[in-house]
Design an enzyme around this catalytic site. Structure first.
Site, PDB file in Angstrom:
ATOM      1  N   THR A  24      -5.924 -10.351  -0.809  1.00  0.00           N
ATOM      2  CA  THR A  24      -6.062  -8.919  -1.076  1.00  0.00           C
ATOM      3  C   THR A  24      -7.303  -8.574  -1.891  1.00  0.00           C
ATOM      4  O   THR A  24      -7.464  -7.417  -2.299  1.00  0.00           O
ATOM      5  CB  THR A  24      -4.828  -8.392  -1.838  1.00  0.00           C
ATOM      6  OG1 THR A  24      -4.725  -9.094  -3.091  1.00  0.00           O
ATOM      7  CG2 THR A  24      -3.561  -8.605  -1.039  1.00  0.00           C
ATOM      8  N   LYS A  25      -8.181  -9.530  -2.118  1.00  0.00           N
ATOM      9  CA  LYS A  25      -9.336  -9.272  -2.965  1.00  0.00           C
ATOM     10  C   LYS A  25     -10.437  -8.535  -2.201  1.00  0.00           C
ATOM     11  O   LYS A  25     -10.429  -8.433  -0.976  1.00  0.00           O
ATOM     12  CB  LYS A  25      -9.871 -10.589  -3.536  1.00  0.00           C
ATOM     13  CG  LYS A  25      -8.919 -11.255  -4.537  1.00  0.00           C
ATOM     14  CD  LYS A  25      -8.663 -10.365  -5.732  1.00  0.00           C
ATOM     15  CE  LYS A  25      -7.904 -11.067  -6.855  1.00  0.00           C
ATOM     16  NZ  LYS A  25      -6.512 -11.351  -6.545  1.00  0.00           N
ATOM     17  N   ASN A  26     -11.419  -8.043  -2.964  1.00  0.00           N
ATOM     18  CA  ASN A  26     -12.495  -7.248  -2.377  1.00  0.00           C
ATOM     19  C   ASN A  26     -13.332  -8.034  -1.377  1.00  0.00           C
ATOM     20  O   ASN A  26     -13.986  -7.445  -0.517  1.00  0.00           O
ATOM     21  CB  ASN A  26     -13.402  -6.693  -3.477  1.00  0.00           C
ATOM     22  CG  ASN A  26     -12.667  -5.716  -4.377  1.00  0.00           C
ATOM     23  OD1 ASN A  26     -11.503  -5.401  -4.158  1.00  0.00           O
ATOM     24  ND2 ASN A  26     -13.353  -5.221  -5.399  1.00  0.00           N
ATOM     25  N   MET A  27     -13.350  -9.338  -1.516  1.00  0.00           N
ATOM     26  CA  MET A  27     -13.951 -10.246  -0.543  1.00  0.00           C
ATOM     27  C   MET A  27     -12.955 -11.387  -0.378  1.00  0.00           C
ATOM     28  O   MET A  27     -12.519 -11.975  -1.371  1.00  0.00           O
ATOM     29  CB  MET A  27     -15.305 -10.745  -1.051  1.00  0.00           C
ATOM     30  CG  MET A  27     -16.083 -11.560  -0.049  1.00  0.00           C
ATOM     31  SD  MET A  27     -17.835 -11.743  -0.519  1.00  0.00           S
ATOM     32  CE  MET A  27     -17.689 -12.711  -2.027  1.00  0.00           C
TER      33      MET A  27
ATOM     34  N   TYR B 258      -8.742 -14.364  -2.800  1.00  0.00           N
ATOM     35  CA  TYR B 258      -7.371 -14.302  -2.298  1.00  0.00           C
ATOM     36  C   TYR B 258      -7.243 -13.200  -1.235  1.00  0.00           C
ATOM     37  O   TYR B 258      -8.115 -12.352  -1.082  1.00  0.00           O
ATOM     38  CB  TYR B 258      -6.422 -14.050  -3.480  1.00  0.00           C
ATOM     39  CG  TYR B 258      -4.976 -13.845  -3.109  1.00  0.00           C
ATOM     40  CD1 TYR B 258      -4.218 -14.891  -2.580  1.00  0.00           C
ATOM     41  CD2 TYR B 258      -4.370 -12.610  -3.295  1.00  0.00           C
ATOM     42  CE1 TYR B 258      -2.881 -14.692  -2.243  1.00  0.00           C
ATOM     43  CE2 TYR B 258      -3.037 -12.405  -2.967  1.00  0.00           C
ATOM     44  CZ  TYR B 258      -2.304 -13.447  -2.434  1.00  0.00           C
ATOM     45  OH  TYR B 258      -0.993 -13.251  -2.092  1.00  0.00           O
TER      46      TYR B 258
END
Length: 383
Positions: free
Chosen positions: A183-186, A181
């Protein structure tokens, strides 16, 4: 106020992603094809897992994993109220019932002891959530699942880089589901993946992610048209080549970005120490914390006022999460009442997530920490 806004999150996508997407656009295949297959192979290698399937979301991954493992009407799946709503709604979409149990008071993670106490003859699976980026005790959950012959599915939406006791997401469970998504780390804006070790389960998931069809568009482009069949009632959850192109360059810097977030979290901890009434979740020993989020917990009577004051100072704030059993739909559907899960409710009423992303300037971390010290009446950093 003249200070520039501090966003809650900002991606670090740039030239490598533009190049990768341009390469896809020069070819004929935009949907699931060779670029998705390349991402799946590389992500599986990173995780130390046999099979990865790229999907449109982690929610879709949870839904497909449950379906592929035979979870359906009449079944119960034990999970946590301290999570995003999709953890439970994916269970509901299969026709099964989510059975919520309380969490550890110091971490917010699903409590293994509470899970065992909630097992009934209808229980078919346990779905722990690696909240904020810290893994649950998967060795203990594996022992529990084996003892009661239960399926074990991980919501690893926060925990791409995580590890606990030498175990990574997906290595001890039937399936682990990941989120890409915005805002995720990837990230690829929207996207997800399932990681599994069992080849037969992986093949069933491939059918289920694309309508249960035996041939894909990539197959037809590569081989020429051949009649296809529908052998399962499937869904439309397949990742496309554009999403995969955005993700592939990020795999190369995933660990470097984790190290940057780790350093920022340590700076937050130094800047926030000694503030009365403010704390953050504990980290268990033998844990590599993915640091997807950095939440702090304040007195519930001050939480919303603290959010408003930080926003007044142009600091982006998010709440991860209010306990889901007290949201309107869950209360009306299942009859939940306040007091049912006291640890989850206390955390849900106390928590706010501070800005955290790998390109965040350290000056912004210091400004957030200084703002919290001012709000709580502490003038200097604790020695």
């Amino acid at each position: 106020m003249t200070d520039n806004p501090i966003p809650f999150y900002h991606h670090d996508l740039g030239a490598p992603e533009l190049t990768a997407v341009a390469e896809v656009l020069r070819g004929p295949m935009l949907t699931t094809g060779a670029t998705v297959a390349q991402f799946e192979q590389r992500f599986a290698q990173y995780l130390g897992i046999n099979h990865v399937l790229g999907l449109t979301s982690c929610t879709g991954g949870l839904h497909l994993a449950l379906l592929a493992l035979g979870i359906g009407p009449g079944d119960e799946v034990i999970t946590t109220p301290m999570t995003f709503i999709a953890t439970s709604t994916a269970i509901i979409e299969t026709g099964a019932t989510p059975v919520l149990v309380d969490v550890e008071s110091d971490t917010g993670l699903l409590d293994v002891g509470n899970v065992e106490a909630a097992i009934t003859p209808r229980t078919r699976a346990v779905l722990p959530v690696h909240l904020y980026g810290q893994m649950c005790d998967m060795r203990a959950f594996r022992v529990l699942a084996d003892r009661y012959d239960l399926r074990l599915i991980e919501d690893a939406a926060h925990c791409i880089e995580g590890m606990r006791d030498g175990v990574r997401p997906g290595q001890l469970s039937d399936a682990a589901c990941f989120s890409f998504y915005a805002t995720k780390n990837m990230t690829c804006g929207e996207g997800g993946a399932i990681a599994v070790n069992d080849a037969k389960l992986a093949e069933k998931l491939r059918l289920l992610r694309l309508h249960g069809m035996t041939k894909t568009a990539a197959d037809r482009e590569r081989e020429g048209y051949q009649h296809w069949d529908m052998v399962e009632l499937g869904w439309k959850y397949n990742m496309d080549n554009i999403q995969a192109a955005l993700l592939l360059p990020q795999l190369e810097r995933l660990e470097r970005n984790w190290q940057k977030r780790q350093a920022l979290v340590q700076r937050y901890v130094r800047g926030l120490q000694g503030i009365p009434g403010l704390r953050w979740p504990a980290t268990h020993t033998s844990v590599k914390h993915a640091h997807h989020l950095f939440p702090v917990w304040v007195d519930p009577s001050m939480r919303d006022a603290t959010i408003l004051e930080l926003q007044r100072r142009k600091i982006g704030i998010v709440v991860n999460y209010r306990a889901i059993h007290l949201l309107t739909w869950f209360r009306e559907r299942f009859g939940f009442q306040p007091g049912t899960f006291p640890n989850a409710e206390r955390i849900g009423n106390s928590t706010l997530s501070l800005p955290l992303y790998p390109t965040m300037p350290v000056e912004h971390v210091d400004r957030v920490a200084a703002s919290l010290r001012q709000i709580f009446g502490v003038s200097r950093v604790a020695a």
